[in-house]
Design a protein around this motif. Structure first.
Motif, PDB file in Angstrom:
ATOM      1  N   VAL A   1       0.843  -1.205   0.000  1.00  0.00           N
ATOM      2  CA  VAL A   1       0.000   0.000   0.000  1.00  0.00           C
ATOM      3  C   VAL A   1       0.871   1.246   0.000  1.00  0.00           C
ATOM      4  O   VAL A   1       0.637   2.196  -0.758  1.00  0.00           O
ATOM      5  CB  VAL A   1      -0.948  -0.001   1.212  1.00  0.00           C
ATOM      6  N   SER A   2       1.884   1.246   0.839  1.00  0.00           N
ATOM      7  CA  SER A   2       2.794   2.393   0.900  1.00  0.00           C
ATOM      8  C   SER A   2       3.458   2.633  -0.449  1.00  0.00           C
ATOM      9  O   SER A   2       3.584   3.776  -0.906  1.00  0.00           O
ATOM     10  CB  SER A   2       3.853   2.154   1.984  1.00  0.00           C
ATOM     11  N   CYS A   3       3.882   1.567  -1.107  1.00  0.00           N
ATOM     12  CA  CYS A   3       4.529   1.697  -2.405  1.00  0.00           C
ATOM     13  C   CYS A   3       3.564   2.246  -3.444  1.00  0.00           C
ATOM     14  O   CYS A   3       3.927   3.104  -4.260  1.00  0.00           O
ATOM     15  CB  CYS A   3       5.082   0.351  -2.857  1.00  0.00           C
ATOM     16  N   ALA A   4       2.330   1.763  -3.427  1.00  0.00           N
ATOM     17  CA  ALA A   4       1.334   2.246  -4.383  1.00  0.00           C
ATOM     18  C   ALA A   4       1.126   3.756  -4.233  1.00  0.00           C
ATOM     19  O   ALA A   4       1.138   4.500  -5.224  1.00  0.00           O
ATOM     20  CB  ALA A   4       0.016   1.500  -4.184  1.00  0.00           C
TER      21      ALA A   4
ATOM     22  N   ASP B   1      -2.768  -1.966  -4.738  1.00  0.00           N
ATOM     23  CA  ASP B   1      -1.670  -2.828  -5.200  1.00  0.00           C
ATOM     24  C   ASP B   1      -1.259  -2.452  -6.621  1.00  0.00           C
ATOM     25  O   ASP B   1      -0.810  -3.306  -7.392  1.00  0.00           O
ATOM     26  CB  ASP B   1      -2.051  -4.310  -5.109  1.00  0.00           C
ATOM     27  N   VAL B   2      -1.428  -1.173  -6.944  1.00  0.00           N
ATOM     28  CA  VAL B   2      -1.056  -0.659  -8.264  1.00  0.00           C
ATOM     29  C   VAL B   2       0.149   0.262  -8.113  1.00  0.00           C
ATOM     30  O   VAL B   2       0.094   1.255  -7.377  1.00  0.00           O
ATOM     31  CB  VAL B   2      -2.231   0.104  -8.914  1.00  0.00           C
ATOM     32  N   ILE B   3       1.237  -0.056  -8.792  1.00  0.00           N
ATOM     33  CA  ILE B   3       2.454   0.755  -8.744  1.00  0.00           C
ATOM     34  C   ILE B   3       2.506   1.630  -9.984  1.00  0.00           C
ATOM     35  O   ILE B   3       2.516   1.132 -11.114  1.00  0.00           O
ATOM     36  CB  ILE B   3       3.710  -0.135  -8.655  1.00  0.00           C
ATOM     37  N   SER B   4       2.520   2.935  -9.786  1.00  0.00           N
ATOM     38  CA  SER B   4       2.566   3.885 -10.904  1.00  0.00           C
ATOM     39  C   SER B   4       3.983   3.996 -11.449  1.00  0.00           C
ATOM     40  O   SER B   4       4.949   4.046 -10.674  1.00  0.00           O
ATOM     41  CB  SER B   4       2.078   5.259 -10.449  1.00  0.00           C
ATOM     42  N   ILE B   5       4.088   4.072 -12.778  1.00  0.00           N
ATOM     43  CA  ILE B   5       5.418   4.208 -13.368  1.00  0.00           C
ATOM     44  C   ILE B   5       5.531   5.402 -14.322  1.00  0.00           C
ATOM     45  O   ILE B   5       6.627   5.903 -14.554  1.00  0.00           O
ATOM     46  CB  ILE B   5       5.871   2.911 -14.071  1.00  0.00           C
ATOM     47  N   ARG B   6       4.408   5.873 -14.867  1.00  0.00           N
ATOM     48  CA  ARG B   6       4.419   7.094 -15.689  1.00  0.00           C
ATOM     49  C   ARG B   6       3.000   7.654 -15.741  1.00  0.00           C
ATOM     50  O   ARG B   6       2.038   6.924 -15.481  1.00  0.00           O
ATOM     51  CB  ARG B   6       4.962   6.835 -17.096  1.00  0.00           C
TER      52      ARG B   6
ATOM     53  N   ASN C   1       7.416  -0.439 -21.289  1.00  0.00           N
ATOM     54  CA  ASN C   1       7.378   0.839 -22.005  1.00  0.00           C
ATOM     55  C   ASN C   1       5.969   1.238 -22.432  1.00  0.00           C
ATOM     56  O   ASN C   1       5.703   2.416 -22.659  1.00  0.00           O
ATOM     57  CB  ASN C   1       8.273   0.775 -23.251  1.00  0.00           C
ATOM     58  N   ASN C   2       5.068   0.268 -22.525  1.00  0.00           N
ATOM     59  CA  ASN C   2       3.700   0.581 -22.933  1.00  0.00           C
ATOM     60  C   ASN C   2       2.748   0.727 -21.755  1.00  0.00           C
ATOM     61  O   ASN C   2       1.534   0.849 -21.951  1.00  0.00           O
ATOM     62  CB  ASN C   2       3.176  -0.514 -23.873  1.00  0.00           C
ATOM     63  N   SER C   3       3.285   0.701 -20.539  1.00  0.00           N
ATOM     64  CA  SER C   3       2.443   0.698 -19.343  1.00  0.00           C
ATOM     65  C   SER C   3       2.508   2.031 -18.603  1.00  0.00           C
ATOM     66  O   SER C   3       3.541   2.703 -18.584  1.00  0.00           O
ATOM     67  CB  SER C   3       2.881  -0.418 -18.393  1.00  0.00           C
ATOM     68  N   TYR C   4       1.371   2.385 -17.975  1.00  0.00           N
ATOM     69  CA  TYR C   4       1.310   3.556 -17.108  1.00  0.00           C
ATOM     70  C   TYR C   4       1.446   3.180 -15.637  1.00  0.00           C
ATOM     71  O   TYR C   4       1.936   3.960 -14.821  1.00  0.00           O
ATOM     72  CB  TYR C   4      -0.022   4.289 -17.305  1.00  0.00           C
ATOM     73  N   ALA C   5       0.995   1.992 -15.307  1.00  0.00           N
ATOM     74  CA  ALA C   5       1.085   1.474 -13.943  1.00  0.00           C
ATOM     75  C   ALA C   5       0.961  -0.038 -14.007  1.00  0.00           C
ATOM     76  O   ALA C   5       0.564  -0.599 -15.045  1.00  0.00           O
ATOM     77  CB  ALA C   5      -0.007   2.071 -13.049  1.00  0.00           C
ATOM     78  N   LEU C   6       1.297  -0.701 -12.907  1.00  0.00           N
ATOM     79  CA  LEU C   6       1.294  -2.162 -12.872  1.00  0.00           C
ATOM     80  C   LEU C   6       0.421  -2.650 -11.726  1.00  0.00           C
ATOM     81  O   LEU C   6       0.633  -2.282 -10.569  1.00  0.00           O
ATOM     82  CB  LEU C   6       2.724  -2.690 -12.691  1.00  0.00           C
TER      83      LEU C   6
END
Length: 341
Positions: free
Chosen positions: A68-71, A170-175, A283-288
């Motif tokens: 949760v903290s990471c998300a 449980d979703v990690i944002s990347i862009r 590269n095609n993802s906004y979050a995981l």
């Protein structure tokens, strides 16, 4: 002269003692817990600052897991100029937060400039929506999947009222997500409700809330969540299979390709906890979406394991990685939260 000075000092001391005594009688609250510069900012004022990123905790849990903290941290990192909100059912004016034993995760998140913690008051949230009558009549103690169902309802009402982007914890944002109005495909012609975003008062969400009540079935997991989104999506759109990695347009919102949030499918969720010879670029993802609901084995993120998920933590939520992750000798997991999917 000395006597007057002594008298004045005595009076001042009495006032100070009285103030401290009254202060100790006050219950802990969210505003008491937040740093002073944040305590002056109400929810309505924050939502006026731009599109918010919203996370919900519908259980009484007061110790967010490292996931949760990471998300939340990763969202704050990707969207530094937007408010990132964590609404927690367990946060209210009657909660006594121990002054010397606060949650490390809450302390970490509270210190991030654009992260804000607020109580989740469902009754107030559902007012003026189709969900209010349902909520005031339901007996939650008899509901098998209540934590998930109440979360499904809360996310619809919040984004309909205020707009923004909802994300599961449980979703990690990347862009950054470049769309204002969107649903996320979990697979071809099937929508997730773990990530979605709309401007305020979008009619699609109003119809989702109406359908939530009219077709309420608490005995089928997901019926009020991804199944609901998919039912309404099929009414609004002529769905077709995705071509390559391109999104679909549906009236005034987008249906985003599974690669945007689900490059690893739910059947392959364990791949996040494995060591890869060559890690994917995403590269095609906004979050995981890490599929925490599938993690019945309670797999942990372990410092030094070189798994894909450890490397995601290191890159996208470095504070959580530094302060909350443990090494293999203390790797008993606390990741299995039940507030959201």
């Amino acid at each position: 002269m000395l006597t007057k000075l002594q008298f004045s000092l005595s009076v001042m001391l009495l006032f100070a003692c009285g103030f401290l005594y009254q202060f100790t009688l006050k219950p802990s609250c969210l505003i008491c817990y937040l740093p002073s510069y944040k305590s002056q900012q109400g929810l309505e004022a924050l939502l006026g600052r731009g599109r918010s990123i919203v996370f919900l905790e519908t259980s009484e849990r007061m110790e967010p897991t490292p996931l949760v903290s990471c998300a939340v941290e990763s969202a704050a990192k990707v969207y530094p100029k937007q408010p990132v909100l964590l609404l927690m059912k367990g946060l209210n004016n009657s909660v006594q937060l121990p002054p010397n034993s606060t949650s490390p995760a809450l302390s970490l998140l509270s210190a991030i400039d654009n992260v804000f913690l607020f109580p989740l008051d469902m009754k107030s949230l559902f007012e003026d929506t189709p969900l209010f009558s349902w909520y005031t009549q339901i007996n939650s103690s008899t509901e098998r999947f209540w934590l998930h169902i109440s979360s499904d309802a809360s996310r619809l009402a919040f984004i309909w009222k205020y707009g923004g982007v909802y994300m599961d914890t449980d979703v990690i944002s990347i862009r950054p997500i470049p769309e204002d109005n969107f649903l996320a495909a979990q697979k071809s012609q099937f929508s997730s409700n773990g990530v979605f975003g709309f401007l305020p008062h979008h009619p699609f969400l109003w119809e989702c809330m109406e359908n939530f009540v009219e077709n309420y079935n608490p005995n089928i997991w997901g019926h009020q969540g991804p199944e609901l989104m998919t039912r309404l999506l099929r009414v609004w759109c002529k769905l077709r299979d995705f071509q390559e990695v391109s999104d679909l347009k549906c009236l005034n919102f987008s249906f985003l390709h599974p690669q945007r949030f689900y490059p690893i499918s739910f059947r392959a969720w364990r791949r996040y906890y494995e060591v890869w010879d060559t890690e994917p670029s995403f590269n095609n993802s906004y979050a995981l979406h890490l599929w925490n609901h599938m993690n019945q084995e309670r797999k942990a993120v372990v410092r030094g394991s070189n798994t894909l998920v450890e490397n995601l933590y290191r890159k996208h939520c470095p504070k959580t990685y530094r302060d909350l992750l443990q090494g293999p000798e203390r790797s008993v997991t606390k990741e299995q939260g039940r507030g959201n999917k």
